[in-house]
Write an enzyme that holds these catalytic residues in place. Structure first.
Site, PDB file in Angstrom:
ATOM      1  N   ARG A   1      35.550  28.961  64.868  1.00  0.00           N
ATOM      2  CA  ARG A   1      35.091  28.859  63.316  1.00  0.00           C
ATOM      3  C   ARG A   1      35.571  30.229  62.601  1.00  0.00           C
ATOM      4  O   ARG A   1      36.159  29.977  61.595  1.00  0.00           O
ATOM      5  CB  ARG A   1      33.759  28.638  62.991  1.00  0.00           C
ATOM      6  CG  ARG A   1      33.082  28.428  61.542  1.00  0.00           C
ATOM      7  CD  ARG A   1      33.757  27.168  61.180  1.00  0.00           C
ATOM      8  NE  ARG A   1      35.096  27.071  60.658  1.00  0.00           N
ATOM      9  CZ  ARG A   1      35.913  26.374  60.719  1.00  0.00           C
ATOM     10  NH1 ARG A   1      35.842  25.360  61.538  1.00  0.00           N
ATOM     11  NH2 ARG A   1      37.144  26.519  59.846  1.00  0.00           N
TER      12      ARG A   1
ATOM     13  N   LYS B   1      42.824  41.450  42.579  1.00  0.00           N
ATOM     14  CA  LYS B   1      42.017  40.345  42.513  1.00  0.00           C
ATOM     15  C   LYS B   1      41.925  39.797  44.052  1.00  0.00           C
ATOM     16  O   LYS B   1      42.036  38.624  43.771  1.00  0.00           O
ATOM     17  CB  LYS B   1      42.311  39.388  41.468  1.00  0.00           C
ATOM     18  CG  LYS B   1      42.464  40.151  40.238  1.00  0.00           C
ATOM     19  CD  LYS B   1      42.323  39.075  38.863  1.00  0.00           C
ATOM     20  CE  LYS B   1      42.614  39.922  37.778  1.00  0.00           C
ATOM     21  NZ  LYS B   1      42.920  39.150  36.489  1.00  0.00           N
TER      22      LYS B   1
ATOM     23  N   LYS C   1      44.845  50.643  31.938  1.00  0.00           N
ATOM     24  CA  LYS C   1      44.439  49.390  31.645  1.00  0.00           C
ATOM     25  C   LYS C   1      43.789  49.515  30.201  1.00  0.00           C
ATOM     26  O   LYS C   1      43.465  50.701  29.833  1.00  0.00           O
ATOM     27  CB  LYS C   1      43.601  48.696  32.414  1.00  0.00           C
ATOM     28  CG  LYS C   1      44.019  48.745  34.099  1.00  0.00           C
ATOM     29  CD  LYS C   1      45.042  47.497  34.052  1.00  0.00           C
ATOM     30  CE  LYS C   1      45.173  47.081  35.515  1.00  0.00           C
ATOM     31  NZ  LYS C   1      44.068  45.915  35.610  1.00  0.00           N
TER      32      LYS C   1
ATOM     33  N   GLU D   1      49.213  49.170  30.740  1.00  0.00           N
ATOM     34  CA  GLU D   1      49.041  47.809  30.348  1.00  0.00           C
ATOM     35  C   GLU D   1      49.133  47.693  28.553  1.00  0.00           C
ATOM     36  O   GLU D   1      47.938  48.598  28.248  1.00  0.00           O
ATOM     37  CB  GLU D   1      47.792  47.364  30.992  1.00  0.00           C
ATOM     38  CG  GLU D   1      47.319  45.926  30.368  1.00  0.00           C
ATOM     39  CD  GLU D   1      46.031  45.395  30.792  1.00  0.00           C
ATOM     40  OE1 GLU D   1      45.727  45.299  32.146  1.00  0.00           O
ATOM     41  OE2 GLU D   1      44.911  45.722  30.141  1.00  0.00           O
TER      42      GLU D   1
ATOM     43  N   ASP E   1      50.232  42.457  29.001  1.00  0.00           N
ATOM     44  CA  ASP E   1      49.088  41.446  29.098  1.00  0.00           C
ATOM     45  C   ASP E   1      48.838  40.295  28.517  1.00  0.00           C
ATOM     46  O   ASP E   1      48.536  40.561  27.306  1.00  0.00           O
ATOM     47  CB  ASP E   1      48.023  42.392  29.389  1.00  0.00           C
ATOM     48  CG  ASP E   1      46.651  41.678  30.035  1.00  0.00           C
ATOM     49  OD1 ASP E   1      46.875  40.977  31.049  1.00  0.00           O
ATOM     50  OD2 ASP E   1      45.598  41.873  29.346  1.00  0.00           O
TER      51      ASP E   1
END
Lengths: 278, 278, 278, 278, 278, 278
Positions: F96, F131, F163, F193, F214
């Site tokens: 598994r 991510k 960012k 960004e 973005d």
């Protein structure tokens, strides 16, 4: 000691719990608190109150109104040994682990105390050995002290003791003592174990500071004592130190009797943890 | 198990050695090899030959010509239990740790076997408990099997057993059983401990699969057995299971007798490791 | 030592590499092998050949044709110290870490050797202290031996040394010695540091086995030696032991001069690793 | 950094203490508190006040009335650097470890500051290297900043620098630069080390962003600067950067001088911790 | 769970950060605090609010004015899911890791809820499998509960399920059930997976407590249900349980439908963390 | 990578197994070996063959006759992906966990490949993000490459990307870029960004090396491209990059499209492991 103990307890809890205490988490309401009482179910000497307490705090119980006897306390069957309030879930999940510590350690203290009582009034010490339970040495050595005994060397790094097998490997008592003296820094004494009076004479002559008489009969032990003359050498008796024989061993004049059974054969003391006022 | 054992042994060695075995490294010539022989100094049942062996390999000894009795073997005082050649330094440094494992585990197997022998010819099982030594559970449960006994639940995660304190916390036998049944996945049975015949009746009625009779007298145990009628429920007796009483307990008709002493009060078996032919 | 070293090297590699050696992995062809040669760029005494070698094996290099001088070897500028073939990528990724070990440790051995050379022909020992670089103690103490010096106590657990601050805390030389004697097991001697001849007299009188003369002038050291009479007590001099002063210190009659600079102020030895025959 | 530091300090304490500080625990009364004062015994620049402080808190001392100079502070012989009250036992047990950190790190800051002072009034930076002590890199790089220097790349993962051995392995300057440019993500510049003006020309032509001049003589360094023309490329000088030579190196027009000795050969600064008012 | 989660989060942070968040530490003023708001960018069911919160506390943020929806909450696109103030640096450094947890776990809860909604009004349960993301099992199984589903066995140690490959290895359904029954302690039921009605009959006859119908067509599932008669056996359907088919599966009369996709194929829920009022 | 993978797999195995695989150990004969075959149950791109293989070796299986497709291989439903013989017990206990790795990673590779195919013939890259699933980043980033995509920055330490939230915290685009340029070592470029064309102009003007657009609409992306003029700046598009829209995004002239879904929303690929010839 604090960190060693926390780590030991955490692992012991993991060993007992696995991922989760299914019974407790499914039968005990979240947030419930209780009073927990620890009772003795036989006479003995207490040891392990610290790991007992810490098992509950390590698991995250919020312990209030803590009251407990101290390590070294002599108790009777039926005595209340500790009393506290805490979260019921944490108490029940940690209970068995906490009990496994305190029942075993009180067993060690209780057995030690029986040996110590036999030598009442004498200068000779009852001393433990390295025959301890894996990973429990520091706690067991503390339990010996709680029972009135004394500790020996803690590890192979903090003292020199030449045993029978070392003598075989080194090629004799004299060589072994010489090599150990040469190789060690000057802050340590040299101890050696002997099995015969001939080996004893050799060790004495080679300048050993401590001589262990291993499994010698009482008469030989007395003779060894005589042969030390006024020389500054410490005698230790080991082997077959039962409760029946320990006083006779001490009366031969040795300074120390070391007893493996204190830590490797002490039966657990029976105790019971009851919760109330949930 | 292999990794758990390696880790346990490594920590036990570190606990016993500290930074270095000063005596051995200063008295035993580098590179010397020896024959090591493990002898029994009393009768018993062997357990722990694997951790005994692994203690030497974990420390780095190159073990040759390994010969040993198997776990479960019944031995007599004086018997040779294991025989091997290896580096003398590693043998002497690891000796005490290896002995601490095998003497304790053989003690558990030996005591278990005495209980098992009392029930010879009966269907009733002798079973261990969770009253084990911290961090030694898997080894001690294996020792119980080597002595002829059976294991109970390993952790609080792989079985449901509602104890007296859970009943108190839940508010009664019936509630506790109901909540445990609801909350657990369907692959587990429900066990419960009772202290009286009234609690027994409640548990039986609430559909418990396993009922532990805790500290009941023999007559009450017999009565409990009668009250099960033909129902599919397992009876387990616990509390006060001494060597003198265990057969009488089994004869009440219970399926299992569980005995805490197997793991918490077994005296170590006396053994001796001698090196030769250095 | 093997495991301590592996762990230390692994962490040192992680510290130097981070997740990946971007330069090497993008410029060196996968699978390329090379011959690597370690050259001395100044004179000195070698120490650290084992961590140097292990840095390459810990990172996973397949090392062949290994040849190297031994620890303790006296080398000249330009000498080839080690020569081996291995995977170019692993050699370049591990190079800086391996060099950081061997250059620092050879620095310790080289400085130690300068002190030792000053005492040529004398019985007095040059000895290290606990003033070592965090996590490098065992390697640095080995480097001191490679340079011809001797080790002192390794940890606070394997020897008793009462320092100035302990005397302050205990309330005097006499109390400190008495308490240390009482509380320690019988396999250890008692050492103490003194700053004046008055303290020296007290320590001698209280039965100290080892007395450290801390920052005493040469005349006071000579006087201390005189006052020992024939008594069995070891004298150690510490403080201000420069290369210029060490022989004069030894000539006062002390048994040991301990020098912190051996481990805390030894400049690295310049070396260079060159790869060829890719 | 906090966790890295805690872990580093914990291991350093374990390395120094072993199982227990026998001297302190047998001579210093439990519960006693003291005032501890850290004095400079020579001039220098302070670095390491944080690990110094944390060593006492990690061991469990309850520190009050903490007062200390800040990292980067320039001190004189005899200055009081830190002053605090705490449990005497914890202070004495942790003392050596705390001192080993602060004396070494202040050594790095002090040596760095000597180099930086030589370049007073110039735009050229003094920069460290990866020639740091294993496991001490982050602390040593901070010490360089405390001394007025600048840091270079921290690990092999956060910057590209093609060294001599990479050029050998790649088969030339041009290939090495091309492969590094291709394989790396677009957020990084390409740096390369050259040993001759020929290699310098190749690197410049191949588009290197940063060129290290390794062990070039001063005239060649000046020539390299001239050959950059107006192109946007950073020049770094490394090799043989002694206190005597560093200004001349900077005056060739390079942007950075990198100095290995800052971290690998800085002698410890002499300091002393005295306890009072016990 | 607390410790497992802390450890998991710490490692996830280390994986995302490496040694330091260069961007944040160079652009955000030290000591600045901000308000952080978590918004949903699509509809869904919330899960993971605890690891989301803990990611900020584990990294050391001082979180104030915490407000958040609870796990299991059904939200709409644009909803505010959490709102708090904390140190800007810690918020920005931990942001991605915190988001990676909550977006994935809410994805699991959201998909589970879609399955659960299909069975509205039925007794049949939607259940997860062991097809979870490595190291996320406990969180994903909690997410299934937040979405309205039920958990199956957590590990191979807390339940018996004989799969197709076990039957092959054991040599048949009957043997496999017999061996599993013999070897397991009495607190567990026996479950088995079957692929045909023939195997189903064998399993039923051999006394299985739970039978999984693996990839059977709907008619065979109905037939299996019929064949159970009144016997106490639980039926579970697995394989091909899409949103389109799950209700039809449940309508065959099985007790449980287990769905691997809940944990292995749930798309992340889109969310956004915005800081304000710096 | 090897050690990271071993550790990850070991923990994943522990998570799945708990203490022991009860079903396997009670149904599969000790010592039995089998042939194991991994089949695809749908089309896709393979990734994870290394963790798949290592899961069996980490658990201790003796794997022989290993044959497998390579990572990056495009397979069809029904294809045999791997084939080997090993100990049946280890195969079934590890199955598994091994499957959880390879099905998820092949899911990532398969989804990546769908995006990559959309840009066939174009220079624009499909790139992953941060991510990723906690603790799976390195494997998932490798899977992206197996699917034909490119990696972005691995950690917050190996690249600078300012960012939206950093801009808010710093007080504007210009300040953020200036501070990042000042504080970082010279081997890194500066990325930022932007959410509007106004911010884009600011970033361009402030000298950003990389600008992420973005969630801009296609027309704004085209306009941004126009405004770069001939300046050396890299454009990256992020946000809403679906399979339907990715080609249109690329056609605006951006250099990179980054797609979070590659790693956070890829459904697992269905596969099956069958054992035979036991």
């Amino acid at each position: 000691m604090q960190r060693y103990l926390e780590e030991l307890i955490r692992k012991a809890l993991e060993e007992d719990i696995g991922q989760e205490d299914l019974t407790t988490n499914n039968t005990v309401p979240k947030g419930q608190r209780c009073e927990a009482r620890l009772y003795a179910k036989q006479d003995g000497i207490l040891s392990g109150i610290k790991p007992f307490y810490m098992t509950f705090t390590v698991i995250g119980a919020e312990v209030d109104d803590w009251g407990a006897c101290e390590d070294g306390h002599a108790f009777k069957e039926g005595d209340l040994l500790a009393d506290f309030t805490a979260n019921t879930r944490e108490v029940l999940t940690a209970e068995r682990t906490a009990m496994n510590f305190i029942q075993h350690l009180s067993g060690v203290a209780t057995l030690t105390n029986k040996f110590v009582s036999k030598l009442e009034g004498m200068r000779c010490r009852v001393c433990d050995t390295r025959k301890t339970t894996p990973l429990m040495r520091q706690l067991e050595k503390a339990a010996v002290v709680h029972g009135g005994g004394f500790n020996h060397r803690h590890t192979l790094f903090n003292g020199i003791l030449i045993k029978e097998n070392h003598i075989t490997a080194a090629g004799g008592v004299r060589t072994a003592i010489a090599k150990a003296s040469e190789g060690t820094h000057h802050l340590m004494r040299i101890g050696i174990e002997v099995r015969t009076l001939e080996e004893f004479d050799e060790a004495l002559d080679a300048g050993a500071d401590v001589i262990m008489l291993d499994n010698l009969d009482l008469e030989s032990m007395r003779e060894a004592k005589r042969r030390t003359g006024g020389r500054k050498v410490l005698l230790e008796a080991s082997g077959n130190a039962s409760l029946d024989r320990v006083r006779a061993m001490a009366e031969t004049g040795v300074d120390v009797v070391s007893v493996g059974a204190l830590t490797h054969s002490a039966p657990a003391v029976d105790m019971s943890l009851i919760i109330e006022n949930v």
